[in-house]
Design a protein around this motif. Structure first.
Motif: not given
Lengths: 195, 195
Positions: B100-101, B177, B143-146, B81, B83
């Motif tokens: 992980e967030l 995304r 805050n999205e997975t990459s 993620y 951040i």
């Protein structure tokens, strides 16, 4: 040890205002060109509000500090080596410190590096005093031991913990170095006299 | 898995030159205003010279990467993620990523954050393509997975390990995304049809 027992902590109380200054770096949560709005909202860096709640802890291990997942009401007194300094937009000084210098040819893993932020025009000004902000002022301090007092602040995103020094000026760091050099010369003189 | 088996690694071979670009940030070892000399000497960032020596490792734990004390001939494929993103002097993009967030109200300790550097005008240009470098391009990715492929490089001071992405562009991150969003919608549609 209660923080009130240390004389510099009392001085700190009058110096908390700079910590209200926003971080000036370009960041997903703000733009340096439009920092006014963000300064007043989410970019505000909290100050220490209740100093009596802070405990002073001596000689802490940087790796342990980098594992902390929460804000602790502690001021950590660190004996460290400055290994890197960076100036960002003339409004932030980032100092990388380690407990021990790496052996020749070795690297310091990120877990053993503490990045200390002096953030915002006012904080930078407090740090500099009458000095100009150039890299030259940091060069003599590189790879030398320094004594820093640091505490945690949440970053602008409120997810990352940032470390900042208190009661830290370039003059103080320079004095620390001068005293160390003087002591070293004294020891050397004593040794040569006794030999 | 040998790196030669991955098609993007072959492309990488033609893209190593940007890694020769110096880091443009103001640093104790250089000054942005007088970067020409330093570019040619100690500020040079090494490129990957022998790609066949690199091993591709999937899904690595960031805390473990932050403990590495040496340069490893590996490319780590990370599902992370983003951040935080920072632009420094229009010549460096620093992306902070986590496995992980954090839970609401919790912080990510520095040991769990990997800072990924896109350094130098050429690398930044490669990352951007036709896009302009503004914070807006990163906001949707926060805050999205990459999925990033990263490798180590020594910093200018040669004591600190820096992480950089390979074969990474803003367009690719955006596509990742888009595909995720499309897949999510598909799953939701399937679920609503079966209910």
């Amino acid at each position: 040890m209660s923080i009130g027992e240390k004389p510099y902590i009392k001085e700190l109380f009058n110096k908390t205002e700079p910590y209200l200054t926003a971080s000036p770096t370009l960041n997903v949560n703000g733009d340096i060109a439009s920092s006014k709005t963000t300064r007043e909202s989410k970019e505000q860096v909290p100050c220490i509000t209740d100093i009596t709640q802070y405990e002073v802890v001596e000689d802490h291990n940087i790796s342990q500090l980098n594992h902390l997942q929460h804000l602790t009401p502690k001021i950590y007194v660190l004996n460290v080596y400055i290994i890197d300094v960076e100036i960002v937009y003339d409004q932030e000084i980032r100092i990388k410190v380690v407990n021990e210098l790496p052996m020749v040819g070795k690297y310091v893993p990120p877990v053993d590096i503490l990045e200390v932020y002096i953030t915002g025009k006012e904080e930078v000004q407090n740090f500099l005093g009458d000095e100009a902000l150039t890299m030259d002022i940091f060069t003599p301090l590189l790879n030398e031991t320094s004594r820093l007092r640091v505490f945690q602040r949440p970053s602008k995103t409120d997810r990352i913990i940032r470390w900042s020094p208190i009661e830290c000026t370039i003059q103080e760091l320079r004095l620390q170095r001068m005293f160390r050099l003087r002591d070293t010369i004294k020891v050397e003189e004593t040794l040569s006299l006794t030999q």
